[in-house]
Design an enzyme around this catalytic site. Structure first.
Site, PDB file in Angstrom:
ATOM      1  N   LYS A   1      39.756  33.655  35.126  1.00 37.70           N
ATOM      2  CA  LYS A   1      40.446  35.505  34.051  1.00 37.70           C
ATOM      3  C   LYS A   1      40.621  35.156  33.155  1.00 37.70           C
ATOM      4  O   LYS A   1      41.765  34.095  32.970  1.00 37.70           O
ATOM      5  CB  LYS A   1      41.431  35.928  35.196  1.00 37.70           C
ATOM      6  CG  LYS A   1      41.774  37.325  34.745  1.00 37.70           C
ATOM      7  CD  LYS A   1      42.803  38.408  34.874  1.00 37.70           C
ATOM      8  CE  LYS A   1      42.761  39.352  34.407  1.00 37.70           C
ATOM      9  NZ  LYS A   1      43.502  40.494  35.222  1.00 37.70           N
TER      10      LYS A   1
ATOM     11  N   LYS B   1      35.686  37.096  34.678  1.00 37.08           N
ATOM     12  CA  LYS B   1      36.053  38.711  33.778  1.00 37.08           C
ATOM     13  C   LYS B   1      36.952  37.393  32.578  1.00 37.08           C
ATOM     14  O   LYS B   1      37.798  37.038  32.518  1.00 37.08           O
ATOM     15  CB  LYS B   1      36.992  38.964  34.326  1.00 37.08           C
ATOM     16  CG  LYS B   1      37.615  40.447  34.150  1.00 37.08           C
ATOM     17  CD  LYS B   1      38.955  40.881  35.026  1.00 37.08           C
ATOM     18  CE  LYS B   1      39.816  42.088  34.055  1.00 37.08           C
ATOM     19  NZ  LYS B   1      41.280  42.131  34.796  1.00 37.08           N
TER      20      LYS B   1
HETATM   21  C1  PBG Z   1      45.614  42.661  36.176  1.00 37.83           C
HETATM   22  C2  PBG Z   1      43.984  43.472  35.802  1.00 37.83           C
HETATM   23  C3  PBG Z   1      44.226  43.809  34.306  1.00 37.83           C
HETATM   24  C4  PBG Z   1      42.930  44.102  34.557  1.00 37.83           C
HETATM   25  C5  PBG Z   1      42.236  43.608  35.392  1.00 37.83           C
HETATM   26  N1  PBG Z   1      43.631  43.741  36.638  1.00 37.83           N
HETATM   27  C6  PBG Z   1      44.884  43.538  33.276  1.00 37.83           C
HETATM   28  C7  PBG Z   1      45.615  42.085  32.368  1.00 37.83           C
HETATM   29  O1  PBG Z   1      45.544  41.245  33.690  1.00 37.83           O
HETATM   30  O2  PBG Z   1      47.034  41.896  31.881  1.00 37.83           O
HETATM   31  C8  PBG Z   1      41.823  44.385  33.534  1.00 37.83           C
HETATM   32  C9  PBG Z   1      40.833  44.809  33.520  1.00 37.83           C
HETATM   33  C10 PBG Z   1      40.218  45.430  32.696  1.00 37.83           C
HETATM   34  O3  PBG Z   1      40.385  45.196  31.617  1.00 37.83           O
HETATM   35  O4  PBG Z   1      39.264  46.475  32.357  1.00 37.83           O
HETATM   36  N2  PBG Z   1      46.221  41.449  36.555  1.00 37.83           N
END
Ligand code: PBG
Length: 325
Positions: free
Chosen positions: A196, A249
């Protein structure tokens, strides 16, 4: 000319006969945003066509998705500001919005796959995925693991099939696996947000949940977009710690990472087609600059070609409709 690759492209019957990849609603997970209240459907400005839903509307939406063949949802609760604290204790409240939403969907649709997110940001007054040291501002890894484990158990008790740790703390997959097993949840799966990245593409999501960090950024825990090898290292750890599915992601700018994980690991690979990717397609289509459906389906197919088995996407419903026609 002996060799004419175009012969294999001459009509749709031939093309579909030799097609290498397929997209099915069964491969899609629809992320859904949940709010308190009744009969509420609040649009998200930066995500045209997408709403925050109260639990009753959430159940209606889940039923519609299910009937279209999208039998998997991931729930994200928008927590009221007055419940956000530094210790994020609302994240494991068995009567909180998240647990109630999970129970409601599983009650209405026992066969629907429900995934819960594991991270503190929606519940934290600091807007970070981990606990913050009030003196130094450091994101505290090991102390956070304890809270994540409580959150995972809370979601498992509410009935989730999969927990998705999106927090990027070190060691969290193994820690959560242990905690789930100790409580008898050996069948609860873990879809780890393995790679991520610290990405600008999460902006609309943070609007939807009002979950942006109050101070600083997420670069001490989310990955540097410049790195690829590091994703393999994270994946090896998650595999060893008992992850059932590895996720990458954001999605589209990171197809190379999806490909590399698919080549190097035998676990199923998921891709998260995130909020900013969705927003870009919607914005360009609203301006008449691209053909919405064409670009959406192309994007989703490209995930499959890169090696994603599963795709989390805000396009799930509209894509399923097209696929079913
Ligand atoms: C929270 C989380 C996030 C997303 C999914 N879980 C945001 C972040 O890490 O700030 C983002 C998903 C998206 O942008 O569609 N931990």
């Amino acid at each position: 000319m002996m060799i004419r690759p175009r012969r294999n492209r001459q009509n749709e019957v031939i093309r579909s006969m030799v097609r290498e990849n397929f997209l099915s609603p069964a491969q899609l997970i629809a992320p859904l945003f949940v709010i308190e209240g009744k009969d509420q459907k609040i649009p998200i400005k930066s995500m045209p066509g997408y709403d925050r839903l109260s639990i009753d509307k959430l159940v209606t939406e889940a039923k519609e998705l299910y009937s279209l063949g999208v039998k998997s949802v991931a729930l994200f609760p928008a927590i009221n500001d007055n419940l956000k604290t530094a210790n994020a204790r609302e994240s494991y409240n068995s009567e909180g919005l998240n647990a109630r939403a999970i129970r409601a969907v599983k009650e209405a649709l026992p066969d629907m796959m429900v995934m819960g997110d594991i991270a503190l940001d929606p519940y934290s007054s600091d807007g970070h995925d981990g606990l913050v040291d009030p003196k130094t501002g450091e994101i505290l890894n090991d102390a956070t693991l304890e809270v994540l484990a409580l959150q995972a158990i809370c979601e498992a008790k509410a009935g989730v099939d999969i927990v998705g740790p999106s927090d990027m703390m070190d060691g969290r997959v193994g820690f959560i696996r242990d905690a789930l097993d100790r409580e008898g949840f050996h069948n609860t799966m873990i879809m780890s947000y393995t790679a991520k990245y610290a990405s600008g593409y999460y902006g609309p999501f943070r609007d939807a949940l009002d979950s942006a960090p109050k101070k600083g950024d997420k670069k001490t825990y989310q990955m540097d977009p410049a790195n690829g090898e590091e994703a393999l290292r994270e994946a090896a750890l998650d595999e060893a710690e008992g992850a059932d599915i590895l996720m990458v992601k954001p999605g589209l700018p990171y197809l190379d990472i999806i490909y590399r994980l698919k080549q190097s690991f035998t676990l199923p690979i998921a891709a998260y087609n995130v909020s900013g990717e969705y927003a870009m397609v919607k914005a360009a289509a609203q301006n008449g600059w691209i053909d919405h459906d064409k670009v959406m389906m192309e994007n989703l197919m490209c995930f499959r070609r890169a090696g994603a088995d599963v795709i989390l996407t805000y396009h799930a419903k509209e894509a399923a409709r097209l696929l079913n026609n």
